[in-house]
Design a protein around this motif. Structure first.
Motif, mmCIF file in Angstrom:
data_model
loop_
_atom_site.group_PDB
_atom_site.id
_atom_site.type_symbol
_atom_site.label_atom_id
_atom_site.label_comp_id
_atom_site.label_asym_id
_atom_site.label_seq_id
_atom_site.Cartn_x
_atom_site.Cartn_y
_atom_site.Cartn_z
ATOM 1 N N LEU A 139 39.964 37.719 31.014
ATOM 2 C CA LEU A 139 40.351 36.999 29.800
ATOM 3 C C LEU A 139 41.307 37.834 28.955
ATOM 4 O O LEU A 139 42.277 37.316 28.394
ATOM 5 C CB LEU A 139 39.104 36.643 28.982
ATOM 6 N N ARG A 140 41.018 39.121 28.886
ATOM 7 C CA ARG A 140 41.876 40.004 28.089
ATOM 8 C C ARG A 140 43.289 40.063 28.676
ATOM 9 O O ARG A 140 44.287 40.007 27.948
ATOM 10 C CB ARG A 140 41.258 41.402 28.034
ATOM 11 N N ARG A 141 43.375 40.150 29.995
ATOM 12 C CA ARG A 141 44.686 40.215 30.651
ATOM 13 C C ARG A 141 45.446 38.899 30.521
ATOM 14 O O ARG A 141 46.680 38.887 30.493
ATOM 15 C CB ARG A 141 44.526 40.583 32.129
ATOM 16 N N ALA A 142 44.699 37.787 30.460
ATOM 17 C CA ALA A 142 45.350 36.469 30.371
ATOM 18 C C ALA A 142 46.096 36.293 29.055
ATOM 19 O O ALA A 142 47.041 35.499 28.970
ATOM 20 C CB ALA A 142 44.313 35.362 30.546
ATOM 21 N N GLY A 143 45.680 37.029 28.037
ATOM 22 C CA GLY A 143 46.379 36.984 26.764
ATOM 23 C C GLY A 143 46.349 35.609 26.120
ATOM 24 O O GLY A 143 45.396 34.839 26.279
ATOM 25 N N ALA A 144 47.451 35.265 25.429
ATOM 26 C CA ALA A 144 47.499 34.013 24.665
ATOM 27 C C ALA A 144 47.539 32.782 25.549
ATOM 28 O O ALA A 144 47.188 31.691 25.113
ATOM 29 C CB ALA A 144 48.719 34.025 23.745
ATOM 30 N N LEU A 158 38.859 30.757 37.096
ATOM 31 C CA LEU A 158 37.865 31.830 37.081
ATOM 32 C C LEU A 158 36.841 31.630 38.189
ATOM 33 O O LEU A 158 36.427 32.583 38.856
ATOM 34 C CB LEU A 158 37.175 31.885 35.727
ATOM 35 N N ALA A 159 36.419 30.381 38.378
ATOM 36 C CA ALA A 159 35.429 30.087 39.414
ATOM 37 C C ALA A 159 35.958 30.449 40.800
ATOM 38 O O ALA A 159 35.245 31.030 41.623
ATOM 39 C CB ALA A 159 35.042 28.608 39.348
ATOM 40 N N ARG A 160 37.229 30.113 41.051
ATOM 41 C CA ARG A 160 37.825 30.450 42.355
ATOM 42 C C ARG A 160 37.936 31.956 42.525
ATOM 43 O O ARG A 160 37.645 32.497 43.591
ATOM 44 C CB ARG A 160 39.207 29.799 42.485
ATOM 45 N N GLY A 184 42.219 26.247 28.506
ATOM 46 C CA GLY A 184 41.489 27.327 29.152
ATOM 47 C C GLY A 184 40.759 28.172 28.147
ATOM 48 O O GLY A 184 40.470 27.729 27.030
ATOM 49 N N TYR A 185 40.464 29.403 28.538
ATOM 50 C CA TYR A 185 39.693 30.331 27.718
ATOM 51 C C TYR A 185 40.446 31.644 27.583
ATOM 52 O O TYR A 185 41.238 32.017 28.445
ATOM 53 C CB TYR A 185 38.326 30.591 28.353
ATOM 54 N N GLY A 186 40.173 32.345 26.483
ATOM 55 C CA GLY A 186 40.788 33.643 26.285
ATOM 56 C C GLY A 186 40.021 34.437 25.244
ATOM 57 O O GLY A 186 39.029 33.965 24.684
ATOM 58 N N LEU A 187 40.478 35.659 24.991
ATOM 59 C CA LEU A 187 39.882 36.515 23.973
ATOM 60 C C LEU A 187 40.829 36.617 22.794
ATOM 61 O O LEU A 187 42.042 36.772 22.964
ATOM 62 C CB LEU A 187 39.627 37.925 24.533
#
Length: 232
Positions: A14-19, A27-29, A61-64
């Motif tokens: 999540l951190r690497r995915a950024g904005a 994520l599941a895959r 999606g999701y992120g931090l």
């Protein structure tokens, strides 16, 4: 991979995915688990204090968030108790469980003196809330709304007729002490209000909503307002 290792790995992803974020399906895959397991893991991370954001709909999606923890919070004891009372008195409200978790996070960062005064004041407020609806049903409705996916419900109307319907969730509404799911009903091809207490079964489908908007619902009940918390 053990769950603790997977939680850490998901957090780093999540951190690497950024904005731009990353979808639960991706994520599941990546971690070779089900989407349901990923969402449970995301809930666990959020409960542990991770500042996770979600963006519903296609491309979501999701992120931090950039700030992963709460700064010191300045609340009076009365303000802290007001939050506790509001959450305790509304167990049927959408996302009530997450609201309670959020209040606990806020209380955890209060200074000890304020927290002690708040706890003393809280002992002077009793709440006798009606039993909450099925947690399974509420979770499905909340997920469908947040992800903007069609939800299949088994519903018994006031006159006793039971039907199974596919509904595109548009909003939750509280009026006259009852919570409703308002959405586009595929069976009736129209906007409909469904009393959550009369929904007997609910499951989230893989179908995305087609984009019905809140203004299609019509005029809100008298004194109704969004819960965004901004001043008028």
């Amino acid at each position: 991979m053990r769950r603790s290792e997977r939680l850490h790995a998901i957090s780093e992803t999540l951190r690497r995915a950024g904005a731009r974020g990353i979808s639960a399906e991706r994520l599941a895959r990546e971690f070779e688990v089900s989407v349901r397991t990923v969402k449970r893991d995301l809930d666990a991370l959020e409960s542990s204090g991770a500042a996770i954001w979600s963006r519903p709909g296609p491309g979501g999606g999701y992120g931090l968030t950039n700030s992963g923890s709460l700064p010191p919070v300045t609340l009076s004891p009365a303000q802290a108790v007001a939050l506790m009372a509001a959450v305790s008195a509304a167990p049927d409200a959408p996302y009530a469980d997450r609201a309670a978790a959020g209040v606990r996070k806020i209380l955890d960062v209060l200074d000890p003196r304020t927290r002690g005064q708040a706890d003393e004041l809280a002992d002077r407020i009793w709440v006798n809330a009606r039993p909450s609806s099925s947690r399974v049903i509420k979770s499905a409705l909340e997920e469908a709304m947040a992800e903007q996916r069609v939800i299949r419900i088994r519903y018994t109307s006031r006159d006793g007729a039971t039907t199974t319907r596919d509904v595109e969730p548009v909003l939750f509404a509280s009026t006259n002490g009852k919570w409703y799911l308002v959405g586009w009903c595929h069976l009736r091809d129209a906007m409909r209000w469904f009393a959550i207490s009369r929904i007997e079964r609910a499951s989230v489908t893989q179908a995305s909503c087609s984009g019905h908007m809140v203004d299609e619902v019509g005029e809100p009940p008298e004194n109704a307002r969004p819960v965004h918390g901004r001043g008028e």
